[in-house]
Design an enzyme around this catalytic site. Structure first.
Site, PDB file in Angstrom:
ATOM      1  N   ASP A 146      36.709  42.097  39.774  1.00 21.92           N
ATOM      2  CA  ASP A 146      38.002  41.918  39.117  1.00 21.92           C
ATOM      3  C   ASP A 146      37.807  41.247  37.750  1.00 21.92           C
ATOM      4  O   ASP A 146      36.829  40.514  37.553  1.00 21.92           O
ATOM      5  CB  ASP A 146      38.851  41.024  40.041  1.00 21.92           C
ATOM      6  CG  ASP A 146      40.200  40.685  39.455  1.00 21.92           C
ATOM      7  OD1 ASP A 146      40.797  41.532  38.771  1.00 21.92           O
ATOM      8  OD2 ASP A 146      40.667  39.549  39.707  1.00 21.92           O
ATOM      9  N   ASP A 149      40.669  39.521  35.549  1.00 22.15           N
ATOM     10  CA  ASP A 149      41.473  38.311  35.344  1.00 22.15           C
ATOM     11  C   ASP A 149      41.231  37.289  36.450  1.00 22.15           C
ATOM     12  O   ASP A 149      41.408  37.595  37.633  1.00 22.15           O
ATOM     13  CB  ASP A 149      42.963  38.672  35.304  1.00 22.15           C
ATOM     14  CG  ASP A 149      43.274  39.583  34.134  1.00 22.15           C
ATOM     15  OD1 ASP A 149      42.864  39.261  33.013  1.00 22.15           O
ATOM     16  OD2 ASP A 149      43.917  40.635  34.349  1.00 22.15           O
TER      17      ASP A 149
END
Lengths: 172, 172
Positions: free
Chosen positions: A7, A9
């Site tokens: 991922d 963020d």
């Protein structure tokens, strides 16, 4: 060789620090990171709801600080594993180009072939998913790894990696 | 209920017609679709290499015509199945926002949750992939369905769907 989905963020990009920086810049108050522990993401700031609005502003995603160790460890992971960056970017259309430019600046060694912008992440087939959100980890078919962020410190249900150093120790 | 991944270019969006339109508009020569049969995508035009350059121009992806039947059949598929749009958009950074706007205009019933922009498609876990390119279909773990396009008419190795009507007959 494993396939590792990562991922952006809260895992590669320091969203919390960016919330704090933008809030301080806009409202003149520097909120301590510790005061955000255990609070839902974007909440815990004196003025309610304004941090959430930053997500719709130009340059917010483009200028996030890089989380310490992410560059070195992801580069090393790439040499041993198949690495994909998987970001739920579709919710914020402005973020698409900004996230791509951010990756090119800070992670130039990641090919566009290995970048995925999506909504739901359960469409992603990988052996590991490193993510900071329950909603993404809970629908993942491989082994979920929760990357520690202030908003998720009280979540108990996933194996946890607190730093990129810990990711390296686990997967390198 | 199956999970169906659907490619955009050449499957939902009529890339070939867009090549022909832009070439005609730029160079004043309308190339017949039939003359492109069996030729690699973007080739077969009098001037070599110029169609490939259209892919890097603003508005090229934003203004592609919709392939007949795509809207009706995808809407119906959504009612029975889990549908994801999976586009290899990363190669052309300008296309990201344009493709999202194109989907919003022509397929407003598709949620951002179900849109995936990627490079390699082998990271996608689905039961079916409807795509016009061998490179995407050959690495897919589910059942690949080749959507007929001028460039792929001589490919033999995949089950083929020639039109959206045929997709509907197979999956509805």
């Amino acid at each position: 060789m494993a396939r590792i989905a990562i991922d952006m963020d809260g895992v590669m990009a320091d969203s919390t620090q960016q919330y704090i920086n933008w809030y301080a810049n806009r409202y003149g108050v520097t909120v301590a990171k510790e005061s955000l522990l255990g609070k839902p993401e974007t909440t815990g700031f004196p003025l309610d709801g304004v941090v959430r609005q930053f997500l719709y502003e130009p340059n917010f995603f483009r200028t996030k600080p890089v989380i310490a160790g992410a560059q070195e460890v992801i580069k090393a992971l790439q040499e041993k594993h198949e690495v994909f960056i998987v970001s739920a970017a579709m919710e914020f259309p402005l973020s698409l180009a900004e996230k791509l430019a951010w990756l090119e600046e800070h992670f130039p060694f990641i090919s566009w072939h290995n970048i995925v912008f999506c909504g739901y992440k359960h469409i992603v087939a990988a052996d590991y998913l490193i993510d900071d959100h329950v909603k993404n980890l809970s629908t993942f078919k491989g082994e979920p790894l929760m990357f520690t962020a202030p908003h998720n410190v009280n979540v108990q249900e996933f194996k946890r990696v607190n730093t990129w150093e810990e990711v390296g120790a686990l997967l390198l």
